[in-house]
Structure formats: C-alpha cells, structure tokens
Design a protein around this motif. Structure first.
Motif, PDB file in Angstrom:
ATOM      1  N   LYS A 166      13.484   3.144 -46.634  1.00 18.66           N
ATOM      2  CA  LYS A 166      14.090   4.076 -47.588  1.00 18.66           C
ATOM      3  C   LYS A 166      15.165   4.960 -46.941  1.00 18.66           C
ATOM      4  O   LYS A 166      15.326   6.127 -47.277  1.00 18.66           O
ATOM      5  N   GLY A 167      15.887   4.388 -45.974  1.00 15.62           N
ATOM      6  CA  GLY A 167      16.975   5.103 -45.319  1.00 15.62           C
ATOM      7  C   GLY A 167      16.554   5.930 -44.115  1.00 15.62           C
ATOM      8  O   GLY A 167      17.403   6.502 -43.437  1.00 15.62           O
ATOM      9  N   PHE A 168      15.247   6.009 -43.850  1.00 15.04           N
ATOM     10  CA  PHE A 168      14.782   6.740 -42.669  1.00 15.04           C
ATOM     11  C   PHE A 168      14.998   5.846 -41.444  1.00 15.04           C
ATOM     12  O   PHE A 168      14.561   4.698 -41.422  1.00 15.04           O
ATOM     13  N   THR A 169      15.684   6.391 -40.461  1.00 13.39           N
ATOM     14  CA  THR A 169      16.085   5.580 -39.308  1.00 13.39           C
ATOM     15  C   THR A 169      15.407   5.983 -38.000  1.00 13.39           C
ATOM     16  O   THR A 169      15.289   5.171 -37.104  1.00 13.39           O
ATOM     17  N   HIS A 170      14.971   7.223 -37.904  1.00 18.35           N
ATOM     18  CA  HIS A 170      14.444   7.753 -36.650  1.00 18.35           C
ATOM     19  C   HIS A 170      12.992   8.187 -36.806  1.00 18.35           C
ATOM     20  O   HIS A 170      12.656   8.885 -37.774  1.00 18.35           O
ATOM     21  N   ALA A 171      12.169   7.806 -35.830  1.00 22.84           N
ATOM     22  CA  ALA A 171      10.761   8.206 -35.810  1.00 22.84           C
ATOM     23  C   ALA A 171      10.484   8.925 -34.497  1.00 22.84           C
ATOM     24  O   ALA A 171      10.833   8.430 -33.420  1.00 22.84           O
ATOM     25  N   PHE A 172       9.869  10.095 -34.581  1.00 26.40           N
ATOM     26  CA  PHE A 172       9.513  10.900 -33.416  1.00 26.40           C
ATOM     27  C   PHE A 172       8.014  11.179 -33.463  1.00 26.40           C
ATOM     28  O   PHE A 172       7.485  11.548 -34.512  1.00 26.40           O
ATOM     29  N   PHE A 173       7.352  10.978 -32.335  1.00 26.85           N
ATOM     30  CA  PHE A 173       5.912  11.192 -32.248  1.00 26.85           C
ATOM     31  C   PHE A 173       5.635  12.202 -31.149  1.00 26.85           C
ATOM     32  O   PHE A 173       5.956  11.955 -29.988  1.00 26.85           O
ATOM     33  N   LEU A 174       5.048  13.316 -31.519  1.00 24.91           N
ATOM     34  CA  LEU A 174       4.642  14.330 -30.557  1.00 24.91           C
ATOM     35  C   LEU A 174       3.124  14.375 -30.528  1.00 24.91           C
ATOM     36  O   LEU A 174       2.471  14.187 -31.562  1.00 24.91           O
ATOM     37  N   THR A 175       2.578  14.616 -29.354  1.00 24.23           N
ATOM     38  CA  THR A 175       1.133  14.681 -29.186  1.00 24.23           C
ATOM     39  C   THR A 175       0.743  16.088 -28.755  1.00 24.23           C
ATOM     40  O   THR A 175       1.359  16.664 -27.858  1.00 24.23           O
ATOM     41  N   PHE A 176      -0.284  16.603 -29.420  1.00 23.68           N
ATOM     42  CA  PHE A 176      -0.844  17.901 -29.082  1.00 23.68           C
ATOM     43  C   PHE A 176      -2.328  17.716 -28.820  1.00 23.68           C
ATOM     44  O   PHE A 176      -2.969  16.835 -29.386  1.00 23.68           O
ATOM     45  N   GLU A 177      -2.889  18.569 -27.975  1.00 30.14           N
ATOM     46  CA  GLU A 177      -4.320  18.492 -27.696  1.00 30.14           C
ATOM     47  C   GLU A 177      -5.155  19.105 -28.813  1.00 30.14           C
ATOM     48  O   GLU A 177      -6.309  18.736 -29.006  1.00 30.14           O
ATOM     49  N   ASN A 178      -4.568  20.058 -29.542  1.00 34.92           N
ATOM     50  CA  ASN A 178      -5.343  20.735 -30.578  1.00 34.92           C
ATOM     51  C   ASN A 178      -4.403  21.377 -31.591  1.00 34.92           C
ATOM     52  O   ASN A 178      -3.178  21.404 -31.401  1.00 34.92           O
ATOM     53  N   GLU A 179      -4.981  21.879 -32.650  1.00 32.38           N
ATOM     54  CA  GLU A 179      -4.192  22.486 -33.720  1.00 32.38           C
ATOM     55  C   GLU A 179      -3.555  23.805 -33.278  1.00 32.38           C
ATOM     56  O   GLU A 179      -2.490  24.179 -33.779  1.00 32.38           O
ATOM     57  N   GLU A 180      -4.178  24.479 -32.328  1.00 28.92           N
ATOM     58  CA  GLU A 180      -3.608  25.727 -31.821  1.00 28.92           C
ATOM     59  C   GLU A 180      -2.284  25.463 -31.118  1.00 28.92           C
ATOM     60  O   GLU A 180      -1.320  26.223 -31.292  1.00 28.92           O
ATOM     61  N   ASP A 181      -2.217  24.376 -30.342  1.00 27.04           N
ATOM     62  CA  ASP A 181      -0.958  24.031 -29.663  1.00 27.04           C
ATOM     63  C   ASP A 181       0.136  23.693 -30.675  1.00 27.04           C
ATOM     64  O   ASP A 181       1.287  24.097 -30.516  1.00 27.04           O
ATOM     65  N   ARG A 182      -0.232  22.972 -31.723  1.00 27.51           N
ATOM     66  CA  ARG A 182       0.744  22.665 -32.773  1.00 27.51           C
ATOM     67  C   ARG A 182       1.209  23.956 -33.452  1.00 27.51           C
ATOM     68  O   ARG A 182       2.382  24.115 -33.769  1.00 27.51           O
ATOM     69  N   ALA A 183       0.288  24.892 -33.648  1.00 27.51           N
ATOM     70  CA  ALA A 183       0.630  26.160 -34.286  1.00 27.51           C
ATOM     71  C   ALA A 183       1.592  26.984 -33.426  1.00 27.51           C
ATOM     72  O   ALA A 183       2.394  27.753 -33.953  1.00 27.51           O
ATOM     73  N   ILE A 184       1.544  26.816 -32.125  1.00 26.59           N
ATOM     74  CA  ILE A 184       2.504  27.480 -31.235  1.00 26.59           C
ATOM     75  C   ILE A 184       3.850  26.770 -31.309  1.00 26.59           C
ATOM     76  O   ILE A 184       4.909  27.413 -31.341  1.00 26.59           O
ATOM     77  N   TYR A 185       3.825  25.448 -31.362  1.00 25.68           N
ATOM     78  CA  TYR A 185       5.048  24.641 -31.400  1.00 25.68           C
ATOM     79  C   TYR A 185       5.893  24.903 -32.661  1.00 25.68           C
ATOM     80  O   TYR A 185       7.110  25.074 -32.567  1.00 25.68           O
ATOM     81  N   LEU A 186       5.263  24.923 -33.809  1.00 21.72           N
ATOM     82  CA  LEU A 186       6.015  24.976 -35.069  1.00 21.72           C
ATOM     83  C   LEU A 186       6.976  26.166 -35.160  1.00 21.72           C
ATOM     84  O   LEU A 186       8.142  25.975 -35.497  1.00 21.72           O
ATOM     85  N   PRO A 187       6.551  27.395 -34.858  1.00 23.74           N
ATOM     86  CA  PRO A 187       7.504  28.518 -34.936  1.00 23.74           C
ATOM     87  C   PRO A 187       8.212  28.812 -33.606  1.00 23.74           C
ATOM     88  O   PRO A 187       8.946  29.791 -33.498  1.00 23.74           O
ATOM     89  N   HIS A 188       7.993  27.972 -32.605  1.00 26.14           N
ATOM     90  CA  HIS A 188       8.562  28.220 -31.271  1.00 26.14           C
ATOM     91  C   HIS A 188      10.083  28.347 -31.369  1.00 26.14           C
ATOM     92  O   HIS A 188      10.737  27.581 -32.086  1.00 26.14           O
ATOM     93  N   PRO A 189      10.676  29.286 -30.649  1.00 23.74           N
ATOM     94  CA  PRO A 189      12.131  29.474 -30.714  1.00 23.74           C
ATOM     95  C   PRO A 189      12.942  28.217 -30.368  1.00 23.74           C
ATOM     96  O   PRO A 189      13.991  27.972 -30.984  1.00 23.74           O
TER      97      PRO A 189
END
Length: 136
Positions: free
Chosen positions: A88-111
């Motif tokens: 459907k026109g999507f060309t790029h796939a990125f996969f990031l791995t986190f150990e836990n939801e807390e790490d993802r919560a730091i990543y999302l608003p990270h500067p």
C-alpha cells in the motif's frame, strides 16, 4: 483413627503440591515476560516527489537514534521487497527493540526522537506503528 490421620496427611501433601505447581506456573510466566522482547515497528510511506536524497536523510536520521538513545537495545531496518504488491505504498520498515515498556516510554518523548520527527515530517505521507511482545 489411623485412616483419618492418613487422609489428613494425604490432603496436606496434595495441597502442598498444588501450591508448588501454582508457584512454578507463576515463575514460568515471569520468565516468559523476562525473556520476551518488546518490538516497536514503524512503517513509512513517503510523499510523491520525495527525492532519494531526502529519503536518505530520513534513513540516516533514524539509524542514528540507537547511538543517541540508550534504551534502544536493538535496531534494524529495510526496504520493502515483497512480490505480493500489498504494501500500500509503504516502502520502509524499522524495527526497534526495547527490554521493557518503561524503556519505550523514555524513547517516545526523547528529544532525539522528537528531532528525528522534525526531519521526517516534511516527507511523510503516512506511517503506521505496531508494538508487540515477542512470542515463541
């Protein structure tokens, strides 16, 4: 009397075994959670007319994030090459791995993540994100 004592001892043995099984189940559940990885998958569809140089700028900016954000434990990306024609026109796939939801919560608003968003936004037509815990 001996039968009552024997029945009492057997009931204690069965009860102890039931609690041991429950504890083993709880420990196994915790172990699965500990052994699982949190995947954050991101797919991009670029605006028509976005140049290869502009796309490269986005790729480089995203690829720099793991060196800037320590909570990212794994990173990979690639271009769609499916012969099915269902992207459907999507060309790029990125996969990031986190150990836990807390790490993802730091990543999302990270500067640095927000700065990447500023690089991406002018060229982005659409994006979708799927996060999941790995399963065996």
């Amino acid at each position: 009397m001996k039968i009552k004592v024997l029945l009492f001892l057997l009931s204690i043995a069965f009860t102890s075994n039931a609690f041991a099984s429950t504890n083993e189940h709880l420990n196994a559940t915790k172990m699965i959670k500990t052994d699982s990885l949190l995947r954050h998958t991101v797919f991009f569809k670029f605006k028509e007319g976005t140049t290869p140089e502009q796309i490269k700028k986005v790729e480089d900016a995203f690829s720099a994030l793991p060196s800037k954000i320590e909570q990212i434990k794994g990173y990979e990306w690639g271009l769609n090459n499916s012969p099915e024609g269902l992207n459907k026109g999507f060309t790029h796939a990125f996969f990031l791995t986190f150990e836990n939801e807390e790490d993802r919560a730091i990543y999302l608003p990270h500067p640095d993540h927000k700065a990447f968003g500023a690089v991406l936004t002018p060229y982005l037509e659409d994006v979708f994100v799927v996060d999941y815990w790995t399963q065996e």
